[in-house]
Scaffold this active site. Structure first.
Site, PDB file in Angstrom:
ATOM      1  N   VAL A   1       0.836  -1.195   0.000  1.00 55.69           N
ATOM      2  CA  VAL A   1       0.000   0.000   0.000  1.00 55.69           C
ATOM      3  C   VAL A   1       0.871   1.245   0.000  1.00 55.69           C
ATOM      4  O   VAL A   1       0.625   2.208  -0.742  1.00 55.69           O
ATOM      5  CB  VAL A   1      -0.955  -0.003   1.204  1.00 55.69           C
ATOM      6  CG1 VAL A   1      -1.711   1.317   1.297  1.00 55.69           C
ATOM      7  CG2 VAL A   1      -1.944  -1.165   1.106  1.00 55.69           C
TER       8      VAL A   1
ATOM      9  N   PRO B   1     -17.027   2.112 -42.038  1.00 58.11           N
ATOM     10  CA  PRO B   1     -17.898   2.076 -43.209  1.00 58.11           C
ATOM     11  C   PRO B   1     -19.246   2.756 -43.040  1.00 58.11           C
ATOM     12  O   PRO B   1     -20.015   2.829 -43.993  1.00 58.11           O
ATOM     13  CB  PRO B   1     -18.081   0.574 -43.448  1.00 58.11           C
ATOM     14  CG  PRO B   1     -17.931  -0.035 -42.096  1.00 58.11           C
ATOM     15  CD  PRO B   1     -16.889   0.795 -41.401  1.00 58.11           C
TER      16      PRO B   1
ATOM     17  N   ASP C   1     -17.161  14.033 -44.074  1.00 61.54           N
ATOM     18  CA  ASP C   1     -17.380  13.418 -45.371  1.00 61.54           C
ATOM     19  C   ASP C   1     -18.835  12.994 -45.519  1.00 61.54           C
ATOM     20  O   ASP C   1     -19.587  12.925 -44.541  1.00 61.54           O
ATOM     21  CB  ASP C   1     -16.490  12.182 -45.524  1.00 61.54           C
ATOM     22  CG  ASP C   1     -15.111  12.529 -46.061  1.00 61.54           C
ATOM     23  OD1 ASP C   1     -14.900  13.691 -46.447  1.00 61.54           O
ATOM     24  OD2 ASP C   1     -14.246  11.626 -46.091  1.00 61.54           O
TER      25      ASP C   1
ATOM     26  N   LYS D   1     -17.794  14.259 -50.900  1.00 68.80           N
ATOM     27  CA  LYS D   1     -17.596  14.105 -52.334  1.00 68.80           C
ATOM     28  C   LYS D   1     -18.383  12.895 -52.826  1.00 68.80           C
ATOM     29  O   LYS D   1     -18.625  11.951 -52.081  1.00 68.80           O
ATOM     30  CB  LYS D   1     -16.115  13.886 -52.653  1.00 68.80           C
ATOM     31  CG  LYS D   1     -15.197  14.981 -52.145  1.00 68.80           C
ATOM     32  CD  LYS D   1     -13.750  14.597 -52.353  1.00 68.80           C
ATOM     33  CE  LYS D   1     -12.801  15.647 -51.783  1.00 68.80           C
ATOM     34  NZ  LYS D   1     -11.384  15.236 -51.906  1.00 68.80           N
TER      35      LYS D   1
ATOM     36  N   MET E   1     -15.048   2.727 -55.092  1.00 68.64           N
ATOM     37  CA  MET E   1     -15.567   3.791 -55.956  1.00 68.64           C
ATOM     38  C   MET E   1     -15.493   3.380 -57.417  1.00 68.64           C
ATOM     39  O   MET E   1     -15.171   4.181 -58.301  1.00 68.64           O
ATOM     40  CB  MET E   1     -14.779   5.094 -55.718  1.00 68.64           C
ATOM     41  CG  MET E   1     -14.855   5.587 -54.285  1.00 68.64           C
ATOM     42  SD  MET E   1     -13.748   6.980 -53.932  1.00 68.64           S
ATOM     43  CE  MET E   1     -12.157   6.120 -53.829  1.00 68.64           C
TER      44      MET E   1
END
Length: 423
Positions: free
Chosen positions: A26, A173, A196, A218, A325
């Site tokens: 302790v 995701p 985004d 975008k 993409m």
């Protein structure tokens, strides 16, 4: 001592002398905490554990290998007893009381002039919990509060002026449960969020009303906010003293231009942190039960964004190709891989809106997938997987599977609206 008798405060002990009486476990733990606070620690004990001796040998504290003397409390700011002997601890506490020095009596918390709380540190926030003298209860509460702070469930956002910074956070995701704990915490501290179109958008609804959200999303072929302008926004907001979070889908460094943003921030003297995210290149196929590698099927994979790069990847069904993409160029990509030697019957899977309620899976072959996608109206966001690993998916048609390819039974994705299109 009732809990109402406690006046919570925090001691600033940097450079101030403190006394620990006792040399056991302790005492070692308390001495370490006092050292972390910057105190000048003296331990008085005839015997000491290896931990105390190591600290003394390193010159971090002073160990007096003897019994306690009343004059030991002279000139100290704080005392901790931890001898394990109630009579000695009581004597130390009495001497400290006489000199109006705060003392924690480890042998008798009811009569102790001070209590040591259960403590945790999250960033620059120190959590201290007292629980009526019940240390285990205090530790459980401390851990619960610390976990809530670390996960972003409690606000860590600063309210006073502070140095600006930028955090590039990969949000995964889109499912809110797939952002990292670190990313969630930084989002909860943000003054400005540069967001985004993809990623965990629902988390934006949990931000405080005065947190500004700057939309820079975008879509393929449409970039309303050019990358140079995004870079400028990050630096400008940080230089105004704001904590900025650039919330991205997937991972900032996987085809996310995170490297460009981090470099621009550093060039302009802005502190920047990068928090990796769950990349859609791996996670979205997994949502449809498609592994990017699988024993006996594929030992490696490539991630690309357009058909021009396909000439650089192995044109073999045992090497998985992941297209991000890539819906708009799917026909050209399939043709390029066919010309490179990939058989027309190579399985292809397209996963739209991975992990979201409207997730949809389209499965075909290299020779048929472009027509299928056009007929079904497949659209981004989508991940295209090309290779024999598609056979493992629970949505693959039976004629895709052979005895060699059905040795595993992957879990079905948790979304319930998945629709499968096959040739």
């Amino acid at each position: 001592m009732a809990i109402q008798d406690i006046y919570p405060t925090a001691l600033r002990l940097l450079g101030r002398p403190v006394l620990v009486v006792g040399g056991g476990r302790v005492a070692a733990r308390r001495a370490k905490g006092l050292l972390d606070a910057g105190a000048r620690v003296t331990v008085v004990a005839p015997e000491a554990t290896a931990a105390v001796r190591e600290l003394a040998d390193a010159g971090l504290l002073t160990w007096e290998p003897r019994t306690y003397r009343s004059e030991d409390v002279d000139g100290v700011w704080f005392v901790q007893t931890a001898t394990g002997d109630p009579a000695v601890d009581t004597l130390v506490a009495s001497d400290a009381e006489a000199q109006r020095v705060w003392c924690v009596n480890a042998s008798d918390h009811e009569s102790s002039a001070a209590w040591t709380p259960a403590v945790a540190v999250v960033d620059d926030v120190k959590i201290a919990v007292n629980a009526g003298g019940d240390p285990r209860r205090a530790m459980a509460l401390r851990d619960a509060v610390a976990t809530a702070l670390e996960s972003g469930d409690l606000p860590l956002r600063r309210r006073r002026a502070h140095r600006g910074s930028v955090a590039l956070v990969g949000g995964g995701p889109g499912d809110t449960g797939l952002i990292t704990v670190r990313g969630r915490r930084l989002l909860g501290q943000a003054d400005v969020v540069v967001a985004d179109r993809l990623g965990p958008r629902e988390l934006l609804n949990e931000l405080a009303p005065d947190v500004r959200v700057i939309e820079v999303g975008k879509t393929p072929g449409h970039h309303p906010v050019p990358q140079a302008e995004i870079n400028r926004i990050l630096v400008e907001e940080a230089l105004q003293g704001h904590r900025v979070v650039r919330l991205k889908g997937g991972d900032p460094y996987v085809l996310g231009r995170g490297g460009e943003e981090a470099e621009f921030c550093r060039q302009h003297g802005v502190e920047v942190e990068v928090v990796s995210g769950v990349t859609s290149a791996i996670s979205v196929p997994a949502a449809a039960g498609i592994p990017v590698t699988h024993r006996g099927l594929a030992k490696g994979f490539s991630v690309v964004t357009g058909h021009e790069e396909l000439s650089e990847v192995p044109a073999r069904a045992d090497h998985t190709v992941v297209l991000l993409m890539g819906v708009g160029q799917l026909r050209e990509s399939a043709s390029a891989l066919g010309k490179a030697g990939l058989p027309g019957d190579t399985p292809v899977g397209i996963v739209e809106n991975g992990y979201l309620p409207d997730q949809r899976v389209t499965i075909g072959t290299l020779g048929t997938i472009a027509d299928q996608a056009e007929a079904a109206g497949v659209a981004n966001p989508a991940v295209i997987v090309i290779g024999d690993v598609v056979r493992v998916s629970p949505f693959a048609p039976s004629h895709f599977k052979t005895a060699d390819y059905s040795t595993t039974s992957p879990n079905k994705p948790r979304t319930s609206t998945t629709r499968v299109l096959t040739p």
